[in-house]
Design an enzyme around this catalytic site. Structure first.
Site, PDB file in Angstrom:
ATOM      1  N   GLU A 177      -2.272 -10.641  -3.926  1.00  0.00           N
ATOM      2  CA  GLU A 177      -0.912 -10.904  -3.446  1.00  0.00           C
ATOM      3  C   GLU A 177      -0.822 -11.176  -1.947  1.00  0.00           C
ATOM      4  O   GLU A 177      -0.318 -10.341  -1.184  1.00  0.00           O
ATOM      5  CB  GLU A 177       0.011  -9.729  -3.807  1.00  0.00           C
ATOM      6  CG  GLU A 177       0.098  -9.476  -5.292  1.00  0.00           C
ATOM      7  CD  GLU A 177       1.173  -8.467  -5.669  1.00  0.00           C
ATOM      8  OE1 GLU A 177       1.824  -7.915  -4.759  1.00  0.00           O
ATOM      9  OE2 GLU A 177       1.370  -8.240  -6.878  1.00  0.00           O
ATOM     10  N   GLU A 367      -1.754  -8.338 -13.239  1.00  0.00           N
ATOM     11  CA  GLU A 367      -0.999  -7.090 -13.114  1.00  0.00           C
ATOM     12  C   GLU A 367       0.341  -7.247 -13.817  1.00  0.00           C
ATOM     13  O   GLU A 367       1.007  -8.270 -13.649  1.00  0.00           O
ATOM     14  CB  GLU A 367      -0.677  -6.740 -11.644  1.00  0.00           C
ATOM     15  CG  GLU A 367      -1.791  -6.153 -10.859  1.00  0.00           C
ATOM     16  CD  GLU A 367      -1.351  -5.717  -9.457  1.00  0.00           C
ATOM     17  OE1 GLU A 367      -0.138  -5.476  -9.244  1.00  0.00           O
ATOM     18  OE2 GLU A 367      -2.217  -5.629  -8.585  1.00  0.00           O
TER      19      GLU A 367
HETATM   20  C1  FCB Z   1       1.558  -4.839  -6.773  1.00  0.00           C
HETATM   21  C2  FCB Z   1       0.304  -4.343  -6.083  1.00  0.00           C
HETATM   22  C3  FCB Z   1      -0.288  -3.115  -6.716  1.00  0.00           C
HETATM   23  C4  FCB Z   1       0.793  -2.128  -7.106  1.00  0.00           C
HETATM   24  C5  FCB Z   1       1.835  -2.798  -7.959  1.00  0.00           C
HETATM   25  C6  FCB Z   1       2.923  -1.881  -8.442  1.00  0.00           C
HETATM   26  O1  FCB Z   1       2.304  -5.564  -5.889  1.00  0.00           O
HETATM   27  O2  FCB Z   1      -0.675  -5.347  -6.090  1.00  0.00           O
HETATM   28  O3  FCB Z   1      -1.224  -2.568  -5.828  1.00  0.00           O
HETATM   29  O4  FCB Z   1       1.333  -1.557  -5.996  1.00  0.00           O
HETATM   30  O5  FCB Z   1       2.418  -3.841  -7.242  1.00  0.00           O
END
Ligand code: FCB
Length: 471
Positions: A177, A367
């Site tokens: 990110e 994620e």
């Molecule tokens: C993302 C991050 C991860 C975690 C999630 C909830 O933005 O990459 O490390 O904090 O959110």
């Protein structure tokens, strides 16, 4: 209730990757052991008021010491891939390595070597993230991401890691990110290193985009047959009303949240038509030849998706002229502990949006997950809301796959409850509950559901009816 008939791991096809995702600083602990030096997060979390709960990740999940039993548990849950990041300052305590006059910490490398070997021995495929936000403090002291040298600092780190592990690890993710650490770290100051200045913003964005592509090239050079990608936080953006002003605001927010880092990587440049301030990069920050260097032929793109955003025009936010309309104001039915709207359809839409780019060959959801308040009752955590989140978001991933979109895997965020950055330990995203006083692990109902999905040969619809009664 959505119909899940036919929803089991086989429905997604034999090549679909099922994993969990983690990050070094959030789980490892052992921050001053075996030669690791502080990262910007160690420094930041020690400053008063920076972490809502006043906590640090000094201990976190003690994954540094417990990785063996934790990975056994991961295996038991049926996941075949484990995504983790390398702590830069554990490997290079000076930030830079021997080619730039710094030390190589063999003990730090050895930890990851053991971790990788343990994954492989268990039949778990390691997916390495090279940068998940924990810049060595030594490099922040030299200016951090606003200093163009960061591209060489990062390049040497990538070179060392890929030479050390490239013979046994095929899957490499360059950045986690980029938008989050550049904007939150150097512009709004909510994340480490907590700097706030508009002057830094354009250099940070540009150096990050350069490091992303350079990192890709280095992995490609050092790892034969590498499968290399990078990840983006992403959200479909909806205008609050159909007014021309809100629609234009949504387009600007989309350019910032979804397009800023992928488009230069695809050779499309920065989205400066919607965000004219970005033209300052080409005019003032970039060096000759940079714009070509921003592009890299990634094998896959990692999407990290949690919620959609609804925005309206606003005079309070300079440059963007837009503001989010909060889920509370919109009275949305389900909001997580992070204040994020649960809106499964947005998963389909974001895959569709990124799938439209010609240069995007493959997408992994690297994620997705939800923080809800958990309670332990009779030794169990019945986290029905989290379980439903994953079911419903996965249903959308499946639909996207059925419609021919190139989505090839899902990494749940996250394996263990952990240190959630500026929020501290309060929001729990794990499939496994961690009692931070005793370090005891309890597999939550959501983790058990994944276990059913991934290890039970019977159709998941059957398991779901069954689980409904229990939870
Ligand atoms: C993302 C991050 C991860 C975690 C999630 C909830 O933005 O990459 O490390 O904090 O959110």
């Amino acid at each position: 209730m959505t119909d899940y008939s036919g929803f089991d791991r086989h429905t997604f096809g034999p090549d679909f990757v099922w994993g969990t995702a983690t990050a070094a600083y959030q789980i490892e602990g052992a921050v001053d052991r075996d030669g690791r030096s502080p990262s910007v997060w160690d420094t930041f979390s020690r400053q008063k008021g920076k972490i809502k709960t006043g906590e640090t990740a000094d201990i976190a999940c003690e994954f540094y010491d417990r990785y063996e039993s934790d990975l056994w548990l991961h295996k038991e849950l049926g996941f075949d891939a484990f995504r983790f990041s390398l702590s830069w300052s554990r490997i290079l305590p000076d930030g830079v390595g021997p080619s730039q006059g710094g030390r190589l910490n063999e003990t730090g490398l050895a930890f990851y070597d053991r971790l990788i070997d343990h994954c492989l021995a268990l039949g778990i495929t390691p997916w390495i993230t090279l940068y998940h936000w924990d810049l060595p403090q030594a490099l922040e002291n030299k200016g951090g991401w606003p200093n163009r040298s960061v591209v060489d600092w990062f390049g040497e780190f990538v070179d060392i890691c890929t030479k050390a592990f490239g013979h046994k690890v095929r899957h490499w993710i360059i950045l986690n990110e980029p938008l989050a650490f550049s904007v939150l770290g150097y512009f709004t100051g909510q994340h480490a290193p907590g700097r706030r200045s508009f002057r830094n913003l354009l250099p940070v964005i540009h150096h990050t985009a350069l490091a992303q592509a350079e990192g890709g090239r280095i992995v490609r050079r050092n790892v034969p047959g590498a499968h290399v990608g990078t990840t983006f936080s992403c959200s479909p953006i909806d205008p609050f009303t159909n007014s021309a002003r809100d629609v234009a605001a949504a387009a600007r927010v989309d350019a910032l949240l979804n397009r800023l880092f992928i488009e230069p990587a695809l050779g499309l440049g920065y989205p400066d038509k919607e965000l004219p301030f970005l033209a300052g990069i080409t005019k003032k920050v970039a060096k000759p030849g940079d714009m070509e260097r921003l592009a890299f032929d990634f094998d896959f793109i990692g999407l990290q998706h949690y919620f959609r955003a609804v925005v309206e025009h606003s005079y309070f936010m300079p440059y963007l002229w837009a503001a989010q309309v909060s889920p509370l104001r919109r009275s949305v039915p389900t909001i997580t502990e992070m204040g994020w709207e649960v809106y499964p359809e947005s998963m389909y839409r974001i895959i569709q949006q990124y799938g439209r780019y010609e240069g995007v060959k493959k997408i992994y959801i690297t994620e997705s997950g939800a923080a809800f308040y958990d309670t332990v009752q009779n030794g169990a955590v019945n986290d029905l809301a989290r379980l439903e989140y994953h079911q419903n978001y996965l249903q959308q991933v499946l639909q996207a796959k059925r419609d021919g979109l190139p989505v090839a895997g899902y990494f749940a965020w996250t394996f263990l409850d952990n240190f959630e950055w500026a929020e501290g330990y309060r929001p729990r995203f794990g499939l496994v509950y961690v009692d931070f006083r005793t370090q005891k692990r309890i597999v939550k109902a959501s983790g058990r559901w994944f276990q059913h999905l991934l290890t039970n040969p019977k159709p998941a619809a059957h398991n779901l009816n069954h689980s409904k009664k229990r939870f």
